[in-house]
Motif scaffolding. Structure first.
Motif, PDB file in Angstrom:
ATOM      1  N   SER A   3      -9.147   2.215   3.780  1.00  0.00           N
ATOM      2  CA  SER A   3      -8.585   1.154   2.951  1.00  0.00           C
ATOM      3  C   SER A   3      -7.682   0.283   3.811  1.00  0.00           C
ATOM      4  CB  SER A   3      -7.813   1.722   1.761  1.00  0.00           C
ATOM      5  OG  SER A   3      -6.703   2.455   2.206  1.00  0.00           O
ATOM      6  N   SER A  56      -3.849  -0.724   7.782  1.00  0.00           N
ATOM      7  CA  SER A  56      -4.977   0.135   7.422  1.00  0.00           C
ATOM      8  C   SER A  56      -4.492   1.539   7.134  1.00  0.00           C
ATOM      9  CB  SER A  56      -5.999   0.183   8.558  1.00  0.00           C
ATOM     10  OG  SER A  56      -5.441   0.861   9.670  1.00  0.00           O
ATOM     11  N   THR A  73     -12.061   8.128   3.193  1.00  0.00           N
ATOM     12  CA  THR A  73     -12.344   6.727   2.917  1.00  0.00           C
ATOM     13  C   THR A  73     -11.362   5.847   3.674  1.00  0.00           C
ATOM     14  OG1 THR A  73     -10.946   6.756   0.948  1.00  0.00           O
ATOM     15  CG2 THR A  73     -13.305   7.195   0.639  1.00  0.00           C
ATOM     16  N   ARG A 124     -13.824  -1.835  -2.634  1.00  0.00           N
ATOM     17  CA  ARG A 124     -14.071  -0.848  -1.582  1.00  0.00           C
ATOM     18  C   ARG A 124     -13.948  -1.579  -0.254  1.00  0.00           C
ATOM     19  NH1 ARG A 124     -13.747   1.993  -5.592  1.00  0.00           N
ATOM     20  NH2 ARG A 124     -15.417   3.261  -6.452  1.00  0.00           N
ATOM     21  N   ASP A 125     -13.215  -1.004   0.683  1.00  0.00           N
ATOM     22  CA  ASP A 125     -12.968  -1.625   1.983  1.00  0.00           C
ATOM     23  C   ASP A 125     -13.871  -0.995   3.040  1.00  0.00           C
ATOM     24  OD1 ASP A 125      -9.435  -1.534   1.278  1.00  0.00           O
ATOM     25  OD2 ASP A 125     -10.916  -3.021   0.720  1.00  0.00           O
ATOM     26  N   HIS A 154     -14.995  -6.440   2.112  1.00  0.00           N
ATOM     27  CA  HIS A 154     -14.796  -5.714   0.861  1.00  0.00           C
ATOM     28  C   HIS A 154     -16.063  -5.825   0.015  1.00  0.00           C
ATOM     29  CE1 HIS A 154     -10.590  -5.940   2.031  1.00  0.00           C
ATOM     30  NE2 HIS A 154     -10.699  -7.257   2.069  1.00  0.00           N
ATOM     31  N   ASN A 181      -7.576   7.778   4.041  1.00  0.00           N
ATOM     32  CA  ASN A 181      -7.230   8.674   2.959  1.00  0.00           C
ATOM     33  C   ASN A 181      -7.716  10.086   3.263  1.00  0.00           C
ATOM     34  OD1 ASN A 181      -6.108   6.528   1.521  1.00  0.00           O
ATOM     35  ND2 ASN A 181      -8.114   5.943   0.751  1.00  0.00           N
ATOM     36  N   ASN A 221       0.862  -1.166   0.000  1.00  0.00           N
ATOM     37  CA  ASN A 221       0.000   0.000   0.000  1.00  0.00           C
ATOM     38  C   ASN A 221       0.894   1.210   0.000  1.00  0.00           C
ATOM     39  OD1 ASN A 221      -1.809   2.076   0.556  1.00  0.00           O
ATOM     40  ND2 ASN A 221      -3.093   0.755   1.823  1.00  0.00           N
TER      41      ASN A 221
END
Length: 95
Positions: free
Chosen positions: A36, A27, A34, A69-70, A61, A30, A17
């Motif tokens: 992720s 984890s 959001t 999308r998480d 997900h 953002n 990531n």
């Protein structure tokens, strides 16, 4: 805000990531708010709207137009931990 994730398996993620906000538990939050998580779950070839389990018990997900999308299950109101994703019922549930 940081939170913990419950690791369901000992599987390791094969994808990195690149977000600078990534925490030690995989984890990240953002700038747009959001959520992720570092995961090797892919939505390539999956039906639109399908829900997929994560290696973290409290994360699931959803595939939307081929993109993953998480989501994180909510925290239980009377316990200090999150609910866990139940793939059979397709909802967050008591562990």
């Amino acid at each position: 805000t940081a939170f913990s994730q419950s690791l369901c398996t000992s599987a390791s993620s094969s994808s990195g990531n690149s977000n600078s906000g990534t925490s030690s538990d995989g984890s990240s939050s953002n700038i747009d708010g959001t959520f992720s998580v570092d995961s090797d779950v892919s939505c390539i070839g999956q039906a639109d709207g399908v829900f997929l389990a994560s290696r973290y018990c409290n994360v699931f997900h959803r595939c939307v137009s081929g993109s993953r999308r998480d989501f994180r299950c909510p925290r239980a109101t009377n316990t200090p931990y999150d609910l866990w994703w139940n793939q059979q019922t397709q909802q967050c549930d008591w562990p």
